[in-house]
Each structure stands twice: as structure tokens, then as C-alpha cells.
Design an enzyme around this catalytic site. Structure first.
Site, PDB file in Angstrom:
ATOM      1  N   THR A  42       8.509  -6.138 -51.434  1.00  8.51           N
ATOM      2  CA  THR A  42       7.464  -6.213 -52.461  1.00  8.51           C
ATOM      3  C   THR A  42       6.100  -5.945 -51.833  1.00  8.51           C
ATOM      4  O   THR A  42       5.838  -6.398 -50.713  1.00  8.51           O
ATOM      5  CB  THR A  42       7.466  -7.614 -53.103  1.00  8.51           C
ATOM      6  OG1 THR A  42       8.735  -7.830 -53.734  1.00  8.51           O
ATOM      7  CG2 THR A  42       6.373  -7.749 -54.163  1.00  8.51           C
ATOM      8  N   THR A  45       2.630  -1.522 -49.775  1.00 10.14           N
ATOM      9  CA  THR A  45       3.245  -0.627 -48.793  1.00 10.14           C
ATOM     10  C   THR A  45       4.645  -0.224 -49.244  1.00 10.14           C
ATOM     11  O   THR A  45       5.046   0.938 -49.113  1.00 10.14           O
ATOM     12  CB  THR A  45       3.299  -1.324 -47.407  1.00 10.14           C
ATOM     13  OG1 THR A  45       2.105  -2.081 -47.224  1.00 10.14           O
ATOM     14  CG2 THR A  45       3.407  -0.310 -46.290  1.00 10.14           C
ATOM     15  N   ASP A  95      10.506  -3.770 -46.035  1.00  9.68           N
ATOM     16  CA  ASP A  95       9.501  -4.651 -46.636  1.00  9.68           C
ATOM     17  C   ASP A  95       8.206  -4.652 -45.830  1.00  9.68           C
ATOM     18  O   ASP A  95       8.214  -4.390 -44.615  1.00  9.68           O
ATOM     19  CB  ASP A  95      10.059  -6.088 -46.723  1.00  9.68           C
ATOM     20  CG  ASP A  95       9.369  -6.907 -47.811  1.00  9.68           C
ATOM     21  OD1 ASP A  95       8.350  -6.448 -48.362  1.00  9.68           O
ATOM     22  OD2 ASP A  95       9.864  -8.013 -48.102  1.00  9.68           O
ATOM     23  N   GLY A  96       7.114  -4.965 -46.493  1.00 15.19           N
ATOM     24  CA  GLY A  96       5.839  -5.188 -45.818  1.00 15.19           C
ATOM     25  C   GLY A  96       5.804  -6.581 -45.197  1.00 15.19           C
ATOM     26  O   GLY A  96       6.702  -7.403 -45.432  1.00 15.19           O
ATOM     27  N   ASP A  98       2.846  -9.784 -43.703  1.00 14.26           N
ATOM     28  CA  ASP A  98       1.453 -10.227 -43.594  1.00 14.26           C
ATOM     29  C   ASP A  98       1.042 -10.378 -42.132  1.00 14.26           C
ATOM     30  O   ASP A  98      -0.094 -10.093 -41.770  1.00 14.26           O
ATOM     31  CB  ASP A  98       1.275 -11.539 -44.353  1.00 14.26           C
ATOM     32  CG  ASP A  98       1.573 -11.333 -45.830  1.00 14.26           C
ATOM     33  OD1 ASP A  98       0.960 -10.449 -46.440  1.00 14.26           O
ATOM     34  OD2 ASP A  98       2.469 -12.016 -46.353  1.00 14.26           O
ATOM     35  N   LYS A 108       5.607 -13.632 -44.332  1.00 15.00           N
ATOM     36  CA  LYS A 108       5.572 -12.857 -45.559  1.00 15.00           C
ATOM     37  C   LYS A 108       5.252 -13.790 -46.725  1.00 15.00           C
ATOM     38  O   LYS A 108       5.238 -14.984 -46.567  1.00 15.00           O
ATOM     39  CB  LYS A 108       6.928 -12.181 -45.787  1.00 15.00           C
ATOM     40  CG  LYS A 108       7.242 -11.169 -44.697  1.00 15.00           C
ATOM     41  CD  LYS A 108       8.526 -10.423 -44.937  1.00 15.00           C
ATOM     42  CE  LYS A 108       8.780 -10.126 -46.367  1.00 15.00           C
ATOM     43  NZ  LYS A 108       7.667  -9.410 -47.049  1.00 15.00           N
ATOM     44  N   GLY A 110       2.626 -12.848 -49.121  1.00 10.76           N
ATOM     45  CA  GLY A 110       1.331 -12.541 -49.730  1.00 10.76           C
ATOM     46  C   GLY A 110       1.488 -12.116 -51.185  1.00 10.76           C
ATOM     47  O   GLY A 110       0.603 -12.341 -52.001  1.00 10.76           O
ATOM     48  N   GLY A 111       2.631 -11.530 -51.496  1.00 13.03           N
ATOM     49  CA  GLY A 111       2.900 -11.096 -52.864  1.00 13.03           C
ATOM     50  C   GLY A 111       3.746 -12.095 -53.639  1.00 13.03           C
ATOM     51  O   GLY A 111       4.235 -11.777 -54.731  1.00 13.03           O
ATOM     52  N   GLU A 117      12.874 -12.090 -51.134  1.00  9.58           N
ATOM     53  CA  GLU A 117      12.749 -11.221 -49.952  1.00  9.58           C
ATOM     54  C   GLU A 117      13.624 -11.764 -48.817  1.00  9.58           C
ATOM     55  O   GLU A 117      14.302 -11.006 -48.119  1.00  9.58           O
ATOM     56  CB  GLU A 117      11.293 -11.141 -49.497  1.00  9.58           C
ATOM     57  CG  GLU A 117      10.418 -10.326 -50.435  1.00  9.58           C
ATOM     58  CD  GLU A 117       8.938 -10.385 -50.098  1.00  9.58           C
ATOM     59  OE1 GLU A 117       8.197  -9.557 -50.621  1.00  9.58           O
ATOM     60  OE2 GLU A 117       8.515 -11.268 -49.329  1.00  9.58           O
TER      61      GLU A 117
HETATM   62  C1  5RP Z   1       5.223 -10.013 -50.596  1.00  8.96           C
HETATM   63  C2  5RP Z   1       5.025  -9.723 -49.156  1.00  8.96           C
HETATM   64  C3  5RP Z   1       4.403  -8.421 -48.813  1.00  8.96           C
HETATM   65  O1  5RP Z   1       5.382  -7.636 -48.229  1.00  8.96           O
HETATM   66  C4  5RP Z   1       3.241  -8.606 -47.880  1.00  8.96           C
HETATM   67  O2  5RP Z   1       2.307  -9.465 -48.487  1.00  8.96           O
HETATM   68  C5  5RP Z   1       2.570  -7.265 -47.566  1.00  8.96           C
HETATM   69  O3  5RP Z   1       2.095  -6.684 -48.747  1.00  8.96           O
HETATM   70  P1  5RP Z   1       1.268  -5.335 -48.792  1.00  8.96           P
HETATM   71  O4  5RP Z   1       2.209  -4.215 -48.478  1.00  8.96           O
HETATM   72  O5  5RP Z   1       0.771  -5.264 -50.236  1.00  8.96           O
HETATM   73  O6  5RP Z   1       0.136  -5.429 -47.820  1.00  8.96           O
HETATM   74  O7  5RP Z   1       5.376 -10.485 -48.292  1.00  8.96           O
HETATM   75  O8  5RP Z   1       5.714 -11.321 -50.806  1.00  8.96           O
END
Ligand code: 5RP
Length: 234
Positions: A42, A45, A95-96, A98, A108, A110-111, A117
Site C-alpha cells: 500500500t 510507491t 511494498d513501500g 517508512d 511500515k 504510514g498508510g 501487509e
Molecule cells: C502503508 C505503508 C507504506 O508502504 C509506507 O508508508 C510507504 O508509503 P509511500 O510509498 O506512500 O511512501 O507501510 O501502510
């Protein structure tokens, strides 16, 4: 386990997220078969990765998404998806993050999608992270740790986190896809990520926390102006 390092030259006009997502796509394409299941994380990225995956025209079975947000992005891209509740196998999960260490532990959430995840990352044969190089850290903890909590347990978990030296703050206007709240907690000792991950999940009312130490990344793409640093756990 250590990480082997390789440096990939890329067009400096590409944005950092796109560079990292492209590096992940190359890795995914190198192992993809028509029966492959791709787990989708999520965030911004990952949404670029979804676009690149679509553009690649790659043949695979289907995607499994970690959030309503990513399901929407998959639908918009016209990529096939099966629900996480019926998922039995994930071949590769992208996955992205933080924050991340070169040894593979990450933070992780942030979203606010950390619980699903972690389910997908843990199921996956291979876990690839994509981020800009500012997220590669020598120590975790600059980013407050996201913790998903049952709404009814907000006060109980707040007290428990405070007793561990943490300062939890309820994320505003945030209800997770699972109907829970997020407490962003600073001040915790993250020097032993696996120990803290386990301790936090033993607090009644904690659904999941954003430390990915039990399930470390297998491959990490960190993009900067010069290219992509690609770390592979061996
Ligand atoms: C969501 C996450 C995201 O992968 C993380 O926050 C990075 O997000 P972005 O690609 O918008 O910087 O852990 O729960």
C-alpha cells in the site's frame, strides 16, 4: 544474514519512487510465471509499481491486495485481483516502507495498512521493498511506530505503551480497513526490533504493529539521484 549490494545506473530524471518501483518490477519479472500470485502493498510507491506492472504486459495469475486503496488502484489499472481472505499462496510481495535497515528489518504502517501487509509479507516466498534512500537507516525509530489497536482497547493499550516508555498519539481521522484505530508511538526502544515486535503484539487489544522483523525483506530497492541501491538478503 548479510545483504549483498549492487548498484543500478538509471535515468536521473526519473523520480525516486519510480526508480525503486522499476527495480522491483525487474526482479519480479525475472521470477514470474503464468501461475504466479503477486502480493501488493500500500502507498504511493506501490501505486507506481502497479502502473509499471500493467505497462509491462507480464503474464501472471492474479494480484492479492493489502488494502482497499490498493484494490482500487488495481481495479483502475485493470489488473486481476483475488481477495486476501481466499489467498493461499503469495509468490512475491512488493511494498513501500517508512524506515528500513540494511539487514532487512523495516517499519511500515504510514498508510495504516500494516496488518494485512504483514499477513501478505509473511505468506510471501519473496518480499521486496521499494523506497527512496532517505528511508535506509542505521537504526529504526525516527518515525513513530504505527500500531493498529481495537477501538475498545485504546486506553488500555495507551497505558501499556506508556509503561514501556512510549508516547502514543491516536492518528486523526483514521479508521483502518479492519475497523480499528492507529496509535503512532514514539519513544520506544527499537534497538532489538524482533523483541519489541513480539512484546507489542502480546498486549491485549493490539491487532498488529508496524515492525517487520520476524518477516524481514529479502530484497530492498533504495533510490537516490544516482540510481538504485539494491540489497539482497543471502
Ligand atoms: C502503508 C505503508 C507504506 O508502504 C509506507 O508508508 C510507504 O508509503 P509511500 O510509498 O506512500 O511512501 O507501510 O501502510
Amino acid at each position: 544474514m548479510g545483504m549483498a549490494k549492487r548498484f543500478i545506473e538509471m535515468d536521473s530524471s526519473d523520480c525516486l519512487r519510480t526508480k525503486a518501483a522499476k527495480a522491483a518490477l525487474d526482479q519480479v519479472l525475472s521470477v514470474l510465471t503464468p501461475s504466479s500470485v503477486i502480493g501488493i502493498g500500500t502507498g504511493a510507491t506501490v501505486e507506481i509499481f502497479i502502473q509499471l506492472l500493467k505497462q509491462s504486459g507480464a503474464e501472471f495469475s492474479h494480484c492479492v491486495s493489502s488494502s482497499e486503496r490498493s484494490s482500487q488502484a488495481l481495479q483502475q489499472a485493470g489488473l486481476s485481483e483475488l481477495p486476501i481472505s481466499s489467498c493461499e499462496r503469495v509468490d512475491v510481495y512488493v511494498d513501500g516502507i517508512d524506515e528500513g535497515l540494511s539487514s532487512g528489518e523495516t517499519i511500515k504502517g504510514g498508510g495504516a495498512a500494516l496488518a494485512r501487509e504483514k499477513v501478505l509479507a509473511t505468506m510471501a516466498m519473496s518480499f521486496i521493498t521499494i523506497a527512496d534512500s532517505g528511508r535506509l537507516k542505521l537504526a529504526l525509530g525516527a518515525f513513530p511506530l504505527p500500531i493498529e489497536v481495537l477501538p475498545a482497547a485504546e486506553l488500555a493499550v495507551t497505558r501499556a505503551l506508556q509503561s514501556l516508555g512510549g508516547t502514543p498519539v491516536k492518528r486523526e481521522n483514521c479508521v483502518t480497513d479492519n475497523g480499528n484505530i492507529i496509535l503512532d508511538c514514539s519513544g520506544l526502544d527499537l534497538s532489538e526490533p524482533l523483541v519489541l515486535e513480539t512484546a507489542l503484539n502480546s498486549i491485549p487489544g493490539v491487532v498488529e504493529n508496524g515492525i517487520f522483523a520476524r518477516r524481514k525483506a529479502d530484497y530492498m530497492a533504495f533510490a537516490d539521484d544516482g540510481g538504485v541501491h539494491w540489497l539482497a538478503r543471502n
